[in-house]
Design a protein around this motif. Structure first.
Motif, PDB file in Angstrom:
ATOM      1  N   UNK A  49     -34.630 -71.699  68.380  1.00 28.91           N
ATOM      2  CA  UNK A  49     -35.406 -72.474  67.421  1.00 28.91           C
ATOM      3  C   UNK A  49     -36.625 -73.100  68.069  1.00 28.91           C
ATOM      4  N   UNK A  50     -37.744 -72.906  67.411  1.00 30.44           N
ATOM      5  CA  UNK A  50     -38.989 -73.555  67.819  1.00 30.44           C
ATOM      6  C   UNK A  50     -38.987 -74.916  67.132  1.00 30.44           C
ATOM      7  N   UNK A  60     -46.445 -77.575  76.848  1.00 23.28           N
ATOM      8  CA  UNK A  60     -47.102 -77.457  78.144  1.00 23.28           C
ATOM      9  C   UNK A  60     -47.539 -76.015  78.350  1.00 23.28           C
ATOM     10  N   UNK A  61     -48.747 -75.846  78.840  1.00 30.27           N
ATOM     11  CA  UNK A  61     -49.281 -74.527  79.163  1.00 30.27           C
ATOM     12  C   UNK A  61     -49.219 -74.380  80.678  1.00 30.27           C
ATOM     13  N   UNK A  89     -38.860 -82.270  71.149  1.00 32.17           N
ATOM     14  CA  UNK A  89     -38.762 -80.869  71.547  1.00 32.17           C
ATOM     15  C   UNK A  89     -39.854 -80.576  72.564  1.00 32.17           C
ATOM     16  N   UNK A  90     -39.505 -79.866  73.628  1.00 32.71           N
ATOM     17  CA  UNK A  90     -40.472 -79.456  74.641  1.00 32.71           C
ATOM     18  C   UNK A  90     -40.491 -77.940  74.654  1.00 32.71           C
ATOM     19  N   UNK A  91     -41.674 -77.387  74.723  1.00 29.33           N
ATOM     20  CA  UNK A  91     -41.805 -75.934  74.813  1.00 29.33           C
ATOM     21  C   UNK A  91     -42.915 -75.606  75.806  1.00 29.33           C
ATOM     22  N   UNK A  92     -42.663 -74.621  76.663  1.00 31.25           N
ATOM     23  CA  UNK A  92     -43.646 -74.168  77.630  1.00 31.25           C
ATOM     24  C   UNK A  92     -44.264 -72.858  77.183  1.00 31.25           C
ATOM     25  N   UNK A 122     -42.200 -69.494  76.288  1.00 37.60           N
ATOM     26  CA  UNK A 122     -42.658 -68.294  75.594  1.00 37.60           C
ATOM     27  C   UNK A 122     -43.922 -67.778  76.258  1.00 37.60           C
ATOM     28  N   UNK A 123     -44.195 -66.511  75.999  1.00 43.98           N
ATOM     29  CA  UNK A 123     -45.397 -65.877  76.537  1.00 43.98           C
ATOM     30  C   UNK A 123     -46.560 -66.171  75.595  1.00 43.98           C
TER      31      UNK A 123
END
Length: 180
Positions: A49-50, A60-61, A89-92, A122-123
């Motif tokens: 889940x996003x 973060x990039x 939520x944190x997503x890289x 994720x890419x």
């Protein structure tokens, strides 16, 4: 006189281009589908889940070859491990991985092994880079409030002594995000 007219037109054109180059902040709700469709590098959760609307989000990039990104992941993991922000939520998003035309799949595995991120990765893509405001430096961190609006951004500047976000800075940004 002709020179002044030319100069005036050049200034108007330049200022118009500057206005176009400054990206307007885009709400998380508009960016979420783009992130959800991205190829997954890893997810430490049971589901893929996003982050949903109504939750603060930290994006973060990063790239596996980026030393400040390694340091930043320590702070992001500390935030996750603290348990203080269960709704955040944190997503890289991996950008510029093949910078300079160098492809090294083993490098990502070493990075993941070394940093053990406690959040999904994720890419990224050119479309994603542009959608988030033309991300051209890493690490870059963007914090969105529960409303989905951007509340804080850190960009690693070339030559700067400050190279990454700290857990304390993220906590301050998340306090701001909670009121947004």
């Amino acid at each position: 006189m002709r020179y002044l007219v030319f100069l005036a037109h050049a200034c108007v054109l330049y200022l118009g281009c500057l206005r176009l180059a400054v990206a307007e902040p885009v709400a998380w709700q508009a960016l979420r589908p783009l992130v959800a469709a991205a190829p997954v590098i890893q997810t430490p959760y049971a589901s893929n889940d996003v982050p949903q609307a109504g939750q603060p989000v930290v994006v973060t990039f990063f790239a596996s070859w980026c030393p400040p990104c390694t340091d930043e992941f320590k702070h992001l993991n500390a935030l996750v491990d603290s348990g203080q922000y269960p709704r955040v939520q944190i997503i890289g998003i991996n950008l510029h991985e093949d910078f300079g035309g160098v492809k090294n799949p083993g490098r990502m595995q070493r990075f993941l092994s070394h940093t053990t991120p406690g959040f999904p990765l994720v890419k990224g893509s050119e479309e994603m880079k542009l959608a988030f405001g033309n991300i051209d430096r890493i690490p870059t961190v963007v914090v969105y409030g529960a409303s989905g609006d951007e509340v804080w951004r850190f960009v690693h500047k070339r030559g700067a002594t400050k190279t990454h976000v700290t857990a304390d800075e993220l906590k301050k940004a998340l306090t701001q995000a909670a009121s947004n």
